[in-house]
Design a protein around this motif. Structure first.
Motif, PDB file in Angstrom:
ATOM      1  N   LEU A 147      -6.572 -10.420  -9.375  1.00  0.00           N
ATOM      2  CA  LEU A 147      -5.943  -9.119  -9.632  1.00  0.00           C
ATOM      3  C   LEU A 147      -6.273  -8.131  -8.522  1.00  0.00           C
ATOM      4  O   LEU A 147      -5.410  -7.367  -8.086  1.00  0.00           O
ATOM      5  N   THR A 148      -7.504  -8.159  -8.037  1.00  0.00           N
ATOM      6  CA  THR A 148      -7.903  -7.298  -6.925  1.00  0.00           C
ATOM      7  C   THR A 148      -7.112  -7.653  -5.669  1.00  0.00           C
ATOM      8  O   THR A 148      -6.603  -6.768  -4.959  1.00  0.00           O
ATOM      9  N   ARG A 149      -6.994  -8.935  -5.389  1.00  0.00           N
ATOM     10  CA  ARG A 149      -6.227  -9.391  -4.221  1.00  0.00           C
ATOM     11  C   ARG A 149      -4.767  -8.969  -4.332  1.00  0.00           C
ATOM     12  O   ARG A 149      -4.169  -8.473  -3.368  1.00  0.00           O
ATOM     13  N   LEU A 150      -4.176  -9.140  -5.521  1.00  0.00           N
ATOM     14  CA  LEU A 150      -2.773  -8.780  -5.705  1.00  0.00           C
ATOM     15  C   LEU A 150      -2.548  -7.285  -5.544  1.00  0.00           C
ATOM     16  O   LEU A 150      -1.536  -6.857  -4.975  1.00  0.00           O
ATOM     17  N   SER A 151      -3.475  -6.486  -6.018  1.00  0.00           N
ATOM     18  CA  SER A 151      -3.352  -5.040  -5.875  1.00  0.00           C
ATOM     19  C   SER A 151      -3.268  -4.652  -4.401  1.00  0.00           C
ATOM     20  O   SER A 151      -2.401  -3.859  -4.001  1.00  0.00           O
ATOM     21  N   LYS A 152      -4.136  -5.214  -3.591  1.00  0.00           N
ATOM     22  CA  LYS A 152      -4.122  -4.925  -2.151  1.00  0.00           C
ATOM     23  C   LYS A 152      -2.839  -5.437  -1.503  1.00  0.00           C
ATOM     24  O   LYS A 152      -2.244  -4.776  -0.641  1.00  0.00           O
ATOM     25  N   SER A 153      -2.403  -6.616  -1.935  1.00  0.00           N
ATOM     26  CA  SER A 153      -1.182  -7.207  -1.371  1.00  0.00           C
ATOM     27  C   SER A 153       0.057  -6.420  -1.755  1.00  0.00           C
ATOM     28  O   SER A 153       1.001  -6.314  -0.963  1.00  0.00           O
ATOM     29  N   VAL A 154       0.071  -5.864  -2.967  1.00  0.00           N
ATOM     30  CA  VAL A 154       1.191  -5.028  -3.399  1.00  0.00           C
ATOM     31  C   VAL A 154       1.325  -3.833  -2.466  1.00  0.00           C
ATOM     32  O   VAL A 154       2.432  -3.477  -2.048  1.00  0.00           O
ATOM     33  N   LYS A 167       0.309  -3.547   0.703  1.00  0.00           N
ATOM     34  CA  LYS A 167       0.790  -3.995   2.016  1.00  0.00           C
ATOM     35  C   LYS A 167       2.283  -4.313   1.977  1.00  0.00           C
ATOM     36  O   LYS A 167       3.037  -3.920   2.869  1.00  0.00           O
ATOM     37  N   ARG A 168       2.697  -5.035   0.937  1.00  0.00           N
ATOM     38  CA  ARG A 168       4.108  -5.419   0.835  1.00  0.00           C
ATOM     39  C   ARG A 168       4.987  -4.197   0.593  1.00  0.00           C
ATOM     40  O   ARG A 168       6.082  -4.089   1.154  1.00  0.00           O
ATOM     41  N   GLY A 169       4.512  -3.290  -0.232  1.00  0.00           N
ATOM     42  CA  GLY A 169       5.281  -2.075  -0.503  1.00  0.00           C
ATOM     43  C   GLY A 169       5.503  -1.240   0.740  1.00  0.00           C
ATOM     44  O   GLY A 169       6.605  -0.737   0.979  1.00  0.00           O
ATOM     45  N   ILE A 170       4.454  -1.115   1.548  1.00  0.00           N
ATOM     46  CA  ILE A 170       4.574  -0.363   2.808  1.00  0.00           C
ATOM     47  C   ILE A 170       5.553  -1.071   3.740  1.00  0.00           C
ATOM     48  O   ILE A 170       6.437  -0.444   4.326  1.00  0.00           O
ATOM     49  N   ALA A 171       5.427  -2.400   3.857  1.00  0.00           N
ATOM     50  CA  ALA A 171       6.315  -3.165   4.737  1.00  0.00           C
ATOM     51  C   ALA A 171       7.776  -3.078   4.285  1.00  0.00           C
ATOM     52  O   ALA A 171       8.684  -3.100   5.113  1.00  0.00           O
ATOM     53  N   ALA A 172       7.988  -2.946   2.980  1.00  0.00           N
ATOM     54  CA  ALA A 172       9.352  -2.883   2.440  1.00  0.00           C
ATOM     55  C   ALA A 172       9.852  -1.438   2.313  1.00  0.00           C
ATOM     56  O   ALA A 172      10.916  -1.208   1.723  1.00  0.00           O
ATOM     57  N   ASN A 173       9.091  -0.481   2.852  1.00  0.00           N
ATOM     58  CA  ASN A 173       9.462   0.941   2.815  1.00  0.00           C
ATOM     59  C   ASN A 173       9.667   1.474   1.393  1.00  0.00           C
ATOM     60  O   ASN A 173      10.565   2.271   1.142  1.00  0.00           O
ATOM     61  N   ARG A 174       8.844   1.037   0.493  1.00  0.00           N
ATOM     62  CA  ARG A 174       8.897   1.535  -0.884  1.00  0.00           C
ATOM     63  C   ARG A 174       8.240   2.908  -0.950  1.00  0.00           C
ATOM     64  O   ARG A 174       7.284   3.178  -0.227  1.00  0.00           O
ATOM     65  N   PRO A 175       8.710   3.774  -1.840  1.00  0.00           N
ATOM     66  CA  PRO A 175       8.078   5.087  -2.003  1.00  0.00           C
ATOM     67  C   PRO A 175       6.620   4.941  -2.459  1.00  0.00           C
ATOM     68  O   PRO A 175       6.272   4.014  -3.200  1.00  0.00           O
ATOM     69  N   GLU A 211       4.894   6.473  -4.624  1.00  0.00           N
ATOM     70  CA  GLU A 211       4.680   6.461  -6.082  1.00  0.00           C
ATOM     71  C   GLU A 211       5.011   5.097  -6.691  1.00  0.00           C
ATOM     72  O   GLU A 211       4.352   4.665  -7.643  1.00  0.00           O
ATOM     73  N   ASP A 212       5.993   4.395  -6.132  1.00  0.00           N
ATOM     74  CA  ASP A 212       6.309   3.040  -6.604  1.00  0.00           C
ATOM     75  C   ASP A 212       5.179   2.073  -6.282  1.00  0.00           C
ATOM     76  O   ASP A 212       4.843   1.203  -7.076  1.00  0.00           O
ATOM     77  N   ILE A 213       4.611   2.232  -5.097  1.00  0.00           N
ATOM     78  CA  ILE A 213       3.493   1.379  -4.680  1.00  0.00           C
ATOM     79  C   ILE A 213       2.286   1.632  -5.579  1.00  0.00           C
ATOM     80  O   ILE A 213       1.643   0.697  -6.067  1.00  0.00           O
ATOM     81  N   ALA A 214       1.986   2.904  -5.826  1.00  0.00           N
ATOM     82  CA  ALA A 214       0.829   3.253  -6.665  1.00  0.00           C
ATOM     83  C   ALA A 214       1.003   2.707  -8.090  1.00  0.00           C
ATOM     84  O   ALA A 214       0.052   2.169  -8.670  1.00  0.00           O
ATOM     85  N   LYS A 215       2.191   2.835  -8.621  1.00  0.00           N
ATOM     86  CA  LYS A 215       2.445   2.331  -9.985  1.00  0.00           C
ATOM     87  C   LYS A 215       2.282   0.818 -10.035  1.00  0.00           C
ATOM     88  O   LYS A 215       1.672   0.270 -10.957  1.00  0.00           O
ATOM     89  N   ALA A 216       2.811   0.126  -9.049  1.00  0.00           N
ATOM     90  CA  ALA A 216       2.702  -1.337  -9.005  1.00  0.00           C
ATOM     91  C   ALA A 216       1.255  -1.778  -8.817  1.00  0.00           C
ATOM     92  O   ALA A 216       0.804  -2.742  -9.428  1.00  0.00           O
ATOM     93  N   ARG A 217       0.524  -1.065  -7.973  1.00  0.00           N
ATOM     94  CA  ARG A 217      -0.896  -1.388  -7.760  1.00  0.00           C
ATOM     95  C   ARG A 217      -1.685  -1.219  -9.041  1.00  0.00           C
ATOM     96  O   ARG A 217      -2.548  -2.043  -9.366  1.00  0.00           O
ATOM     97  N   SER A 218      -1.430  -0.134  -9.769  1.00  0.00           N
ATOM     98  CA  SER A 218      -2.220   0.158 -10.964  1.00  0.00           C
ATOM     99  C   SER A 218      -2.085  -0.946 -12.009  1.00  0.00           C
ATOM    100  O   SER A 218      -3.021  -1.209 -12.762  1.00  0.00           O
ATOM    101  N   GLN A 219      -0.936  -1.607 -12.039  1.00  0.00           N
ATOM    102  CA  GLN A 219      -0.751  -2.716 -12.972  1.00  0.00           C
ATOM    103  C   GLN A 219      -1.828  -3.791 -12.776  1.00  0.00           C
ATOM    104  O   GLN A 219      -2.331  -4.346 -13.748  1.00  0.00           O
ATOM    105  N   PHE A 220      -2.196  -4.039 -11.529  1.00  0.00           N
ATOM    106  CA  PHE A 220      -3.199  -5.060 -11.231  1.00  0.00           C
ATOM    107  C   PHE A 220      -4.616  -4.476 -11.177  1.00  0.00           C
ATOM    108  O   PHE A 220      -5.572  -5.137 -11.546  1.00  0.00           O
TER     109      PHE A 220
END
Length: 192
Positions: free
Chosen positions: A62-69, A71-79, A81-90
């Protein structure tokens, strides 16, 4: 005359997911989660294809996935707040079961029915966790639908996708009841 199973009916009519952000440790042990996976695998499965599998994500994953989310969110130009919400899930989850839909070749069972079966597994796992006394929540979010993230971080194949992330842990609060559908408004009776 049918014999109703009143405790099960009461559970189904009062069940309520617990928000994932409010779940805490402890989470179910391997011995405790195994019967839940077994119960979920009893879901409808036309053709006995088993068009799903489980990935149990523990603390390190879960820790690894949070960090990967992130990185992937930034690479995909996600807002942000979307990245933070997705990270918090993990970040917030004490344990998560990724239910993976596995599309299998079949001349008899359409792909959509395999998707429905994977969804049924998600609901069965959610309800089994709740019935076992745990807090649980079924989430997806953009990481579940990002093929690059799923392939690199979860090892999914071309014929696989995330049907749901089922977060399981100790519920810290009971959620308030929420409005439910008006059954009469969404039901049509046909007699001929």
């Amino acid at each position: 005359m049918p014999q109703p199973n009143e405790p099960v009916l009461t559970f189904l009519n009062t069940r309520r997911s617990r928000p994932a952000k409010l779940l805490r440790a402890p989470a179910p042990s391997r011995d405790e989660i195994h019967p839940m996976l077994t119960a979920a695998a009893r879901s409808p499965d036309h053709g006995k294809l088993e068009p799903w599998r489980f990935i149990v994500l523990q603390t390190g994953a879960l820790t690894r996935l949070s960090k990967s989310v992130e990185k992937r969110g930034i690479a995909a130009n996600r807002p942000a707040e979307d990245i933070a919400k997705a990270r918090s899930q993990f970040d917030d989850s004490p344990l998560c079961v990724a239910v993976i839909e596995v599309q299998k070749p079949s001349d008899k069972i359409p792909k959509i029915e395999q998707s429905y079966s994977a969804g049924a597994v998600c609901l069965a796992l959610l309800n089994t966790a709740l019935a076992s006394g745990w807090g649980a929540n079924w989430l997806t979010g953009w990481p579940a639908h990002d093929a690059q993230f799923c392939q690199s971080e979860l090892g999914l194949g071309e014929n696989e996708r995330v049907a749901g992330f089922i977060h399981i842990g100790t519920a810290t609060t009971a959620p308030p009841e929420r409005p439910r559908p008006d059954i009469d408004a969404i039901t049509t009776w046909v007699d001929a």
